[in-house]
Design an enzyme around this catalytic site. Structure first.
Site, PDB file in Angstrom:
ATOM      1  N   LYS A 110       0.818  -1.220   0.000  1.00  0.00           N
ATOM      2  CA  LYS A 110       0.000   0.000   0.000  1.00  0.00           C
ATOM      3  C   LYS A 110       0.851   1.271   0.000  1.00  0.00           C
ATOM      4  O   LYS A 110       0.398   2.330  -0.399  1.00  0.00           O
ATOM      5  CB  LYS A 110      -0.969  -0.023   1.174  1.00  0.00           C
ATOM      6  CG  LYS A 110      -2.030  -1.110   0.989  1.00  0.00           C
ATOM      7  CD  LYS A 110      -3.151  -1.014   1.985  1.00  0.00           C
ATOM      8  CE  LYS A 110      -4.297  -1.926   1.619  1.00  0.00           C
ATOM      9  NZ  LYS A 110      -3.970  -3.355   1.744  1.00  0.00           N
TER      10      LYS A 110
HETATM   11  C1  LIG Z   1      -4.612  -4.437   1.080  1.00  0.00           C
HETATM   12  C2  LIG Z   1      -3.893  -5.714   0.938  1.00  0.00           C
HETATM   13  C3  LIG Z   1      -4.295  -6.701   0.020  1.00  0.00           C
HETATM   14  C4  LIG Z   1      -5.538  -6.576  -0.830  1.00  0.00           C
HETATM   15  O1  LIG Z   1      -5.456  -5.592  -1.820  1.00  0.00           O
HETATM   16  P1  LIG Z   1      -6.781  -5.069  -2.563  1.00  0.00           P
HETATM   17  O2  LIG Z   1      -6.337  -3.937  -3.396  1.00  0.00           O
HETATM   18  O3  LIG Z   1      -7.722  -4.652  -1.461  1.00  0.00           O
HETATM   19  O4  LIG Z   1      -7.332  -6.207  -3.357  1.00  0.00           O
HETATM   20  C5  LIG Z   1      -3.517  -7.855  -0.093  1.00  0.00           C
HETATM   21  N1  LIG Z   1      -2.423  -8.034   0.676  1.00  0.00           N
HETATM   22  C6  LIG Z   1      -2.008  -7.118   1.578  1.00  0.00           C
HETATM   23  C7  LIG Z   1      -0.810  -7.401   2.406  1.00  0.00           C
HETATM   24  C8  LIG Z   1      -2.732  -5.925   1.751  1.00  0.00           C
HETATM   25  O5  LIG Z   1      -2.311  -5.015   2.651  1.00  0.00           O
END
Ligand SMILES: *Cc1c(COP(=O)(O)O)cnc(C)c1O
Length: 462
Positions: free
Chosen positions: A112
């Site tokens: 993120k």
């Molecule tokens: C947020 C997240 C996801 C999922 O991503 P999306 O964009 O919501 O599909 C997967 N793995 C980790 C470690 C995350 O922080």
């Protein structure tokens, strides 16, 4: 470039307004009015760009002339200079047919950061440029909160308040959020669950007067800037494989929760990137797996798993995909979402399901399978997967066919989820920045899980 709503009730707005609006005012999601389509020559000319250079080219297409190129370049350079790896998102070869795109080299060790480092800088830029105050309010089950706080801590013109369920996030996630002592950061540890946090936020955003009075802005993945930032690494990974002599299409396996990350891959493909299959990896919360296999989108029973960031039943970005599946017809999306609200499910006909299955394959990974994948790759390849990435790898292994190459997106560093890794008796050494968290003081306020209690705290803080 202008942006419109998937429900068609918002007049076209520019990039900055789209970022500030977050959720579209008609309840839909914002999408580019026209998807840029890259000619082959342009794609080839991007082949040798560094990550920040590539990000600048991609963003330029979506921002238009609203931000001068020099300013945009600075925003991009600042955002990716905080990454620990010189390549920003390096690609690791596991086998000839399996590669891992490591997206966890940012400040909070989760993917993120790729989008939220940029969004944090963008908010600061918009605040300075338009002389406006930006107050960010969000709820987190772990990764988003830490990443959003890192994106804006200490920045002028911005304050951020993040709600997390008290005692219900992983230890490292909690420390990442609460050891930040910048004056513009407020951590509220809510007595309740993540759903309580989410509900409180939703209801506060719905109080229009309060929202405007305190200039509230959102950071969740419905923000179009986050999706656009995530398209960049699909290009980057494709070019790294091409460099190693791989010609032709590449599959991407994506650990999926809210459908944001994999939707970015879908947009990259729409722009002209030679993507084979987008492999949608879920855990036991497999609503999206069922959609791809059966054409039925219907939330089921919530399960707690080892990959908590994918423990999601209603995928907030799914509506964006419906919009493209139905030929950008906002009237159809509108009526489908209204029907979903009433009936709690969406069923698509066979011709549409064929289209879905042309682009996506899906696989839901069981809890034990996830831990098995961690143990197997640790032993055979000396590579430690976090539980989210392990779901992506397990799905790639289950669905891959002979002669195809798959890149699995690694969405978090294993140190963030040591609780699950320990279940297979694997010992890991934490990277220094994570180890250091354990000796720092924590700053958070425990509040009762009610709108009034949270609003009282916000009024004092803002
Ligand atoms: C947020 C997240 C996801 C999922 O991503 P999306 O964009 O919501 O599909 C997967 N793995 C980790 C470690 C995350 O922080």
């Amino acid at each position: 470039m202008n942006y419109i709503s998937t429900r068609g009730q918002v007049a076209p707005i520019g990039f900055i307004d789209a970022v500030l609006m977050g959720l579209a005012d008609d309840g839909g999601l914002l999408v580019p009015e026209q998807m840029p389509r890259l000619p082959q020559e342009q794609l080839s000319s991007w082949q040798r760009l560094s990550y920040p250079e590539l990000a600048l080219e991609v963003f330029s297409l979506f921002v238009g002339d609203e931000i001068p190129r020099g300013d945009l370049k600075k925003l991009v350079d600042d955002s990716y200079s905080t990454f620990r790896h010189e390549e920003v998102t390096p690609v690791r070869r596991i086998r000839d047919d399996l590669h891992v795109l490591e997206l966890f080299h940012g400040p909070t060790f989760a993917f993120k950061d790729v989008a939220l480092q940029f969004l944090g800088n963008l908010y600061a830029y918009i605040s300075a440029k338009t002389d406006s105050i930006i107050h960010i309010l969000g709820a987190t089950s772990g990764d988003t909160g830490a990443s959003a706080i890192e994106g804006v801590r200490g920045k002028e013109g911005i304050r951020i308040c993040i709600l997390h369920p008290n005692g219900k996030v992983s230890k490292v996630q909690e420390l990442q959020m609460t050891t930040v002592d910048d004056a513009n950061v407020l951590n509220l540890a809510v007595e309740g669950t993540f759903d309580d946090c989410q509900r409180i936020i939703k209801e506060i955003f719905a109080e229009v007067e309060f929202k405007h009075k305190y200039h509230l802005r959102a950071i969740n993945s419905i923000n179009i800037a986050r999706i656009l930032a995530q398209t960049v690494y699909y290009f980057y990974a494709y070019f790294r494989l091409a460099e190693q002599g791989h010609a032709g299409k590449v599959n991407f396996s994506v650990p999926t929760g809210n459908f944001g990350d994999i939707f970015a891959g879908y947009l990259a493909q729409k722009m002209g990137l030679p993507v084979g299959k987008l492999i949608l990896a879920t855990n036991e919360n497999n609503i999206l797996e069922r959609f791809v296999k059966e054409g039925v989108y219907q939330p089921g029973e919530f399960r707690s798993t080892y990959s908590p960031s994918m423990d999601i039943q209603v995928a907030s970005n799914f509506e964006r995909y419906l919009y493209y599946l139905y030929g950008e017809d906002t009237a159809v999306v509108n009526s489908m979402m209204a029907a979903f609200k009433k009936e709690g499910r969406i069923v698509i006909p066979q011709d549409k399901l064929n289209l879905v299955q042309a682009d996506f394959a899906a696989y839901g990974v069981q809890n034990d399978e996830c831990l098995d994948a961690i143990a197997k790759y640790h032993e055979e390849s000396k590579y430690l997967l976090d539980p989210h990435t392990a779901c992506g790898i397990a799905a790639a292994d289950a669905l891959a066919s002979e002669g195809q190459v798959t890149v699995t997106l690694s969405t978090a560093h294993p140190a963030k989820f040591d609780e699950a890794i320990q279940l297979r008796s694997i010992k890991q050494t934490f990277p220094d920045p994570i180890q250091a968290l354990f000796d720092k003081p924590q700053f958070h306020t425990v509040v009762e899980g009610s709108n009034e209690a949270v609003k009282a705290r916000l009024e004092k803080f803002f």
